[in-house]
Design an enzyme around this catalytic site. Structure first.
Site, mmCIF file in Angstrom:
data_model
loop_
_atom_site.group_PDB
_atom_site.id
_atom_site.type_symbol
_atom_site.label_atom_id
_atom_site.label_comp_id
_atom_site.label_asym_id
_atom_site.label_seq_id
_atom_site.Cartn_x
_atom_site.Cartn_y
_atom_site.Cartn_z
ATOM 1 C CD GLU A 1 -7.307 -16.996 -15.169
ATOM 2 O OE1 GLU A 1 -6.390 -16.236 -14.840
ATOM 3 O OE2 GLU A 1 -8.421 -16.984 -14.621
ATOM 4 C CG ASN B 1 -0.826 -12.030 -13.929
ATOM 5 O OD1 ASN B 1 -0.040 -11.599 -14.754
ATOM 6 N ND2 ASN B 1 -1.645 -11.251 -13.248
ATOM 7 C CG ASP B 2 -3.649 -17.647 -12.675
ATOM 8 O OD1 ASP B 2 -2.878 -18.151 -11.838
ATOM 9 O OD2 ASP B 2 -4.597 -16.905 -12.356
ATOM 10 N NE ARG C 1 -0.451 -15.155 -9.904
ATOM 11 C CZ ARG C 1 -1.635 -14.644 -10.258
ATOM 12 N NH1 ARG C 1 -2.456 -15.347 -11.004
ATOM 13 N NH2 ARG C 1 -1.965 -13.439 -9.915
ATOM 14 N NE ARG D 1 -6.212 -9.310 -10.458
ATOM 15 C CZ ARG D 1 -5.288 -8.664 -11.168
ATOM 16 N NH1 ARG D 1 -5.220 -7.356 -11.125
ATOM 17 N NH2 ARG D 1 -4.424 -9.338 -11.896
ATOM 18 N NE ARG E 1 -10.788 -12.116 -11.828
ATOM 19 C CZ ARG E 1 -9.487 -12.200 -11.588
ATOM 20 N NH1 ARG E 1 -8.678 -12.604 -12.544
ATOM 21 N NH2 ARG E 1 -8.992 -11.876 -10.419
ATOM 22 C CB CYS F 1 -6.668 -8.564 -18.261
ATOM 23 S SG CYS F 1 -7.180 -10.208 -17.731
ATOM 24 C CG HIS G 1 -2.277 -0.527 0.877
ATOM 25 N ND1 HIS G 1 -3.130 -1.065 1.797
ATOM 26 C CD2 HIS G 1 -2.925 -0.574 -0.309
ATOM 27 C CE1 HIS G 1 -4.244 -1.429 1.189
ATOM 28 N NE2 HIS G 1 -4.141 -1.143 -0.079
HETATM 29 C C1 PEP Z 1 -4.123 -13.430 -14.653
HETATM 30 O O1 PEP Z 1 -4.081 -14.583 -14.207
HETATM 31 O O2 PEP Z 1 -3.350 -13.021 -15.543
HETATM 32 C C2 PEP Z 1 -5.087 -12.457 -14.125
HETATM 33 C C3 PEP Z 1 -5.246 -11.277 -14.680
HETATM 34 O O3 PEP Z 1 -5.789 -12.815 -13.015
HETATM 35 P P1 PEP Z 1 -5.205 -12.769 -11.521
HETATM 36 O O4 PEP Z 1 -3.849 -12.112 -11.581
HETATM 37 O O5 PEP Z 1 -6.188 -12.019 -10.726
HETATM 38 O O6 PEP Z 1 -5.141 -14.229 -11.185
HETATM 39 MG MG MG Z 2 -5.685 -15.304 -12.962
#
Ligand code: PEP
Ligand code: MG
Length: 593
Positions: A436, A459-460, A470, A301, A337, A507, A194
């Protein structure tokens, strides 16, 4: 002449600042532990409550200062802290501990803080985990007030300085007089803490996570703080100083120029248009989204709605949040989402079973399809909000077609009940899925026929495709977005989507990283959704390429076999266009302290 040293941390706010250091003692203070007499209990409780009230007063003052400085954006962080000061888990339980155990406030507070920290410790997700620090900051503040050390030191600073501290709370950061504190460096902290968010919103250049900064820096030392690379130079030599002064001037010029990108379309030199959108976690981020000229919310999110509370959010809580988002961003769209919690993301309201492989466990859509009532509450609210603007529904962690069909069935039931109640909603609300999980890529052509859009969650996707956790620090060097496997997967998804006539967004964090922009364009993604601070830079890069160049870059990349070779190829191309940003690097020439 004092020795030049170089300290490496994490840059959180772009900008280079040169100035004098001011060391602040913000080390944790020890809570004294005492047993008290029964007759002193009321007095002790009063002392505790006064410290809580004092803490609230200080936070309200800090919030006023933010509003006064036209930085209302991050004030939600202080609202979260103020909410924590009302939190039954912490405040009432501490009072109860004093009453039951006959101990002093400091000790009782410590016991209850430890309990709360344990709850947060079980969180795997970096973003959510960093919220544990909110509890720490609140605890520290009450403790300081109990011990008569609650006064902020920044107001005494009379000349411009760079604050160096072990750690700073977001409230500390908010209180830094903008004209006196030009930058800060902390031993602790990460990119998503933060304090970092606050620094970015206030545009105070900062380096966090500099580990040993407070050991190496003394008040009065000359510092160069580079908030981009995370480098802090202590007592720079005249040559280094000159080089940085030049970089500083160039950077200032660049920042001024970057702002111009706000209103320029996100299109290549030859007119190939993409959309640049923003990722948000909180409704309060909307003003920043608008300030950066995003063309909508590409990922909201909704997990945050479930945090910092004991009970589950009601339909009305959901609805109010979604309505604010869509009213704030209209006429642009907002992609909401559904809950992505479970597994490595934690929810205090439910007693979820411990899992051996949480990333592959009861997460996201799997959780929603198991807890149908919780899911229906959220779906009802999303549908209701769809009457107020262009809301799109997005499902996380889809791995097969059955999940989509099940969701559609539930959504239909919700629609029917809303209709029966005469509550308006948009019957044509778009439904999309996050791509993902590798199985979703393999059947992208089948999925594309069932939904209105795709959004690739790198990311996933990277985590599951490369089998790299991750959140595990020991394998982060293997987390490679430019891995040829990832590029091929993205290419397959785009192909399937376009053949079915639907749009495909990205995203994950990869979408906001300037280095990857030419490749993402060449892969023909339609939309990129990112952290707002990345928007100008991403636009700048995409506006300096032709789509042909980008396609060629992708074609050449796909002939290469390692992530390093691909990165070199992309860097070379970027270096030709932006020698300043992607050219030589001073870090390589300075010894690490
Ligand atoms: C992702 O997995 O790329 C994503 C955007 O979702 P999160 O990071 O919330 O898992
Ligand atoms: Mg994700």
């Amino acid at each position: 002449m004092r020795k030049t040293q170089l300290i490496k941390g994490i840059g959180v706010t772009p900008g280079i600042i040169i100035g004098k250091a001011y060391l602040v003692d913000r080390r944790k203070i020890e809570a004294p532990a005492r047993v008290i007499q029964e007759s002193h209990i009321p007095q002790e409780i009063e002392r505790f409550q006064e410290a809580v009230e004092e803490s609230k007063k200080q936070l309200r003052l800090a919030k006023d200062k933010l509003l006064h400085e036209d930085a209302a954006g991050p004030s939600y962080i202080l609202d979260v802290h103020l909410l924590l000061l009302e939190d039954k888990n912490l405040i009432e339980n501490t009072v109860e501990t004093i009453r039951q155990s006959w101990i002093n406030s400091e000790w009782a507070l410590k016991i209850n803080l430890d309990r709360l920290r344990k709850v947060f410790d079980s969180i795997g997700d970096e973003y959510l985990k960093s919220r544990k620090t909110d509890v720490d900051y609140i605890g520290e503040r009450i403790l300081r007030n109990l011990m008569g050390k609650g006064k902020e030191t920044f107001s005494q600073i009379k000349e411009e300085v760079i604050i160096v501290a072990h750690d700073l709370s977001p409230a500390d950061t908010a209180q830094m007089a903008k004209d006196k504190v030009t930058a800060f460096v902390t031993d602790m902290g990460g990119k998503t803490s933060h304090t970092a968010i606050m620094a970015r919103s206030l545009e105070i250049p900062a380096v966090v996570g500099a580990e040993t900064a407070t050991h190496h820096i003394n008040t009065g030392d000359t510092l160069i703080v580079d908030g981009i690379t995370g480098v802090v130079v202590v007592n720079p030599s005249p040559e280094i100083m000159q080089e940085y002064q030049e970089r500083h001037r160039a950077r200032q010029q660049m920042e001024r120029e970057l702002f111009l990108y706000r209103d320029l379309p996100a299109e290549t030199l030859d007119g190939y248009r993409v959309k640049v959108l923003a990722n948000i976690e909180l409704v309060e981020e909307i003003p920043a989204v608008l300030q950066h000229g995003a063309e909508g919310i590409g990922l909201y999110r909704t997990e945050y709605l479930y945090l910092n509370r004991k009970d589950l959010p009601s339909e009305e809580d959901h609805f109010q949040a979604y309505k604010k988002v869509i009213e704030g961003i209209s006429p642009h769209p907002a992609v909401i989402r559904t809950l992505d919690i479970g597994g490595d993301k934690f929810m205090s309201q439910m007693d979820l079973a411990e899992e051996m492989n949480p990333a592959m466990g009861l997460r996201a859509i799997r959780f929603s399809l198991k807890e149908i009532d919780i899911f229906k509450t959220q779906l009802r609210a999303i549908l209701r909000a769809s009457a107020f603007g262009k809301i799109k529904l997005m499902l996380p962690m889809i791995s097969g077609i059955t999940e989509i069909r099940e969701v559609k069935k539930i959504l239909n039931e919700v629609r029917l009940s809303l209709s029966a109640e005469g509550i308006p909603f948009n019957p044509q609300m778009e439904i999309g899925v996050m791509i993902e999980v590798p199985s979703a890529v393999a059947i992208a052509d089948i999925l594309a026929k069932e939904v209105d859009f795709f959004s690739i969650g790198t990311n996933d996707l990277i985590q599951y495709a490369l089998a790299i956790d991750r959140v595990n620090e020991s394998v982060t060097h293997l987390y490679e977005p430019l891995h040829p496997a990832i590029l091929r997967l993205v290419r397959e998804v785009v192909k399937a989507a376009h053949e079915a006539g639907i749009k495909v967004a990205m995203c994950g964090e990869m979408a906001g990283e300037p280095l990857y922009v030419p490749i993402l364009l060449g892969l023909e993604l339609d939309e990129l959704s990112m952290n707002v601070l990345s928007i100008f830079r991403v636009k700048k890069i995409l506006r300096s390429y032709t789509i042909r160049e980008c396609r060629n870059l992708v074609a050449d990349s796909l002939h290469l076999s390692t992530p390093n070779e691909i990165e070199e190829l992309v860097r070379e191309s970027l270096k030709n266009k932006f020698p300043e940003e992607f050219g030589g690097n001073l870090n390589n020439r300075l010894p690490l302290s």
